[in-house]
Design a protein around this motif. Structure first.
Motif, PDB file in Angstrom:
ATOM      1  N   VAL A  55      29.114 -26.590  44.579  1.00 57.17           N
ATOM      2  CA  VAL A  55      29.801 -27.820  44.941  1.00 57.17           C
ATOM      3  C   VAL A  55      30.896 -27.458  45.946  1.00 57.17           C
ATOM      4  O   VAL A  55      31.695 -26.558  45.713  1.00 57.17           O
ATOM      5  N   GLU A  56      30.893 -28.149  47.075  1.00 54.31           N
ATOM      6  CA  GLU A  56      31.853 -27.846  48.124  1.00 54.31           C
ATOM      7  C   GLU A  56      33.164 -28.572  47.838  1.00 54.31           C
ATOM      8  O   GLU A  56      33.189 -29.797  47.717  1.00 54.31           O
ATOM      9  N   LYS A  57      34.241 -27.802  47.755  1.00 49.82           N
ATOM     10  CA  LYS A  57      35.557 -28.386  47.510  1.00 49.82           C
ATOM     11  C   LYS A  57      36.055 -29.061  48.785  1.00 49.82           C
ATOM     12  O   LYS A  57      35.737 -28.619  49.890  1.00 49.82           O
ATOM     13  N   PRO A  58      36.868 -30.105  48.648  1.00 45.31           N
ATOM     14  CA  PRO A  58      37.420 -30.738  49.847  1.00 45.31           C
ATOM     15  C   PRO A  58      38.414 -29.797  50.530  1.00 45.31           C
ATOM     16  O   PRO A  58      39.008 -28.931  49.890  1.00 45.31           O
ATOM     17  N   GLU A  59      38.554 -29.972  51.837  1.00 46.46           N
ATOM     18  CA  GLU A  59      39.502 -29.144  52.573  1.00 46.46           C
ATOM     19  C   GLU A  59      40.927 -29.466  52.117  1.00 46.46           C
ATOM     20  O   GLU A  59      41.261 -30.629  51.892  1.00 46.46           O
ATOM     21  N   PRO A  60      41.787 -28.459  52.014  1.00 44.31           N
ATOM     22  CA  PRO A  60      43.168 -28.685  51.563  1.00 44.31           C
ATOM     23  C   PRO A  60      44.063 -29.198  52.701  1.00 44.31           C
ATOM     24  O   PRO A  60      44.979 -28.513  53.169  1.00 44.31           O
ATOM     25  N   MET A  61      43.770 -30.397  53.159  1.00 54.67           N
ATOM     26  CA  MET A  61      44.508 -30.962  54.297  1.00 54.67           C
ATOM     27  C   MET A  61      45.990 -31.188  53.980  1.00 54.67           C
ATOM     28  O   MET A  61      46.828 -31.085  54.876  1.00 54.67           O
ATOM     29  N   ALA A  62      46.319 -31.460  52.714  1.00 53.73           N
ATOM     30  CA  ALA A  62      47.734 -31.658  52.350  1.00 53.73           C
ATOM     31  C   ALA A  62      48.524 -30.371  52.586  1.00 53.73           C
ATOM     32  O   ALA A  62      49.670 -30.419  53.068  1.00 53.73           O
ATOM     33  N   GLU A  63      47.930 -29.221  52.288  1.00 53.53           N
ATOM     34  CA  GLU A  63      48.605 -27.950  52.513  1.00 53.53           C
ATOM     35  C   GLU A  63      48.801 -27.700  54.010  1.00 53.53           C
ATOM     36  O   GLU A  63      49.831 -27.196  54.452  1.00 53.53           O
ATOM     37  N   TRP A  64      47.787 -28.079  54.801  1.00 50.27           N
ATOM     38  CA  TRP A  64      47.908 -27.943  56.250  1.00 50.27           C
ATOM     39  C   TRP A  64      49.039 -28.820  56.778  1.00 50.27           C
ATOM     40  O   TRP A  64      49.848 -28.382  57.597  1.00 50.27           O
ATOM     41  N   GLU A  65      49.103 -30.055  56.313  1.00 51.73           N
ATOM     42  CA  GLU A  65      50.164 -30.969  56.744  1.00 51.73           C
ATOM     43  C   GLU A  65      51.541 -30.467  56.313  1.00 51.73           C
ATOM     44  O   GLU A  65      52.519 -30.614  57.051  1.00 51.73           O
ATOM     45  N   THR A  66      51.628 -29.868  55.136  1.00 47.77           N
ATOM     46  CA  THR A  66      52.900 -29.296  54.672  1.00 47.77           C
ATOM     47  C   THR A  66      53.327 -28.161  55.595  1.00 47.77           C
ATOM     48  O   THR A  66      54.503 -28.073  55.978  1.00 47.77           O
ATOM     49  N   LEU A  67      52.400 -27.284  55.961  1.00 44.13           N
ATOM     50  CA  LEU A  67      52.718 -26.192  56.890  1.00 44.13           C
ATOM     51  C   LEU A  67      53.229 -26.760  58.209  1.00 44.13           C
ATOM     52  O   LEU A  67      54.248 -26.296  58.745  1.00 44.13           O
TER      53      LEU A  67
END
Length: 143
Positions: A55-67
């Motif tokens: 099962v493919e996990k969603p990309e951690p876009m929130a972590e990218w936005e935090t960076l």
């Protein structure tokens, strides 16, 4: 193994080569939990196409936005990603549809990792205060 049993039967072709094994439902019920994991492991080695698709996990876009929101490096963020192993590249990984590279992780420490969708290599972008380094690690299948 007993030569004749109502619970276990070895199957051979006309030339006498082994073709399989027939196990009764009663015997299978007794050994299933112990035998099935071993059979599955051997099957995946003999026929990798039988492996279940993870099962493919969603990309951690929130972590990218935090960076990005705490970005204090001496250079602007770079959105280009390229794979040194298969040659895949993109000027902006966010704009690709379908994705050539999937975001795997982004940390406030500046480490951002991507996975190449063509060869599954791992691309590490290490953001330091004044410079950026990029590493590409080949895909290694875990057993």
């Amino acid at each position: 193994m007993p030569p004749i049993s109502q619970h276990l039967l070895e199957l051979f072709d006309a030339a006498g080569a082994p073709r399989g094994l027939l196990v009764s439902p009663e015997l299978w019920a007794k050994v299933r939990d112990k035998i099935l994991p071993t059979l599955e492991k051997a099957l995946y080695e003999l026929d990798p196409s039988c492996r279940p698709v993870p099962v493919e996990k969603p990309e951690p876009m929130a972590e990218w936005e935090t960076l990005l929101s705490y970005w204090d490096f001496a250079y602007p963020p770079a959105y280009d990603v390229s794979c040194a192993h298969c040659g895949a590249s993109t000027p902006d990984w966010r704009a690709d549809d379908p994705r050539k590279f999937r975001l795997r992780n982004a940390s406030l420490g500046g480490l951002v990792t991507f996975q190449c969708q063509a060869c599954k290599s791992l691309i590490l972008k290490k953001h330091f205060k004044k410079h950026l380094t990029v590493e590409c690690q080949p895909y290694v299948e875990r057993c």
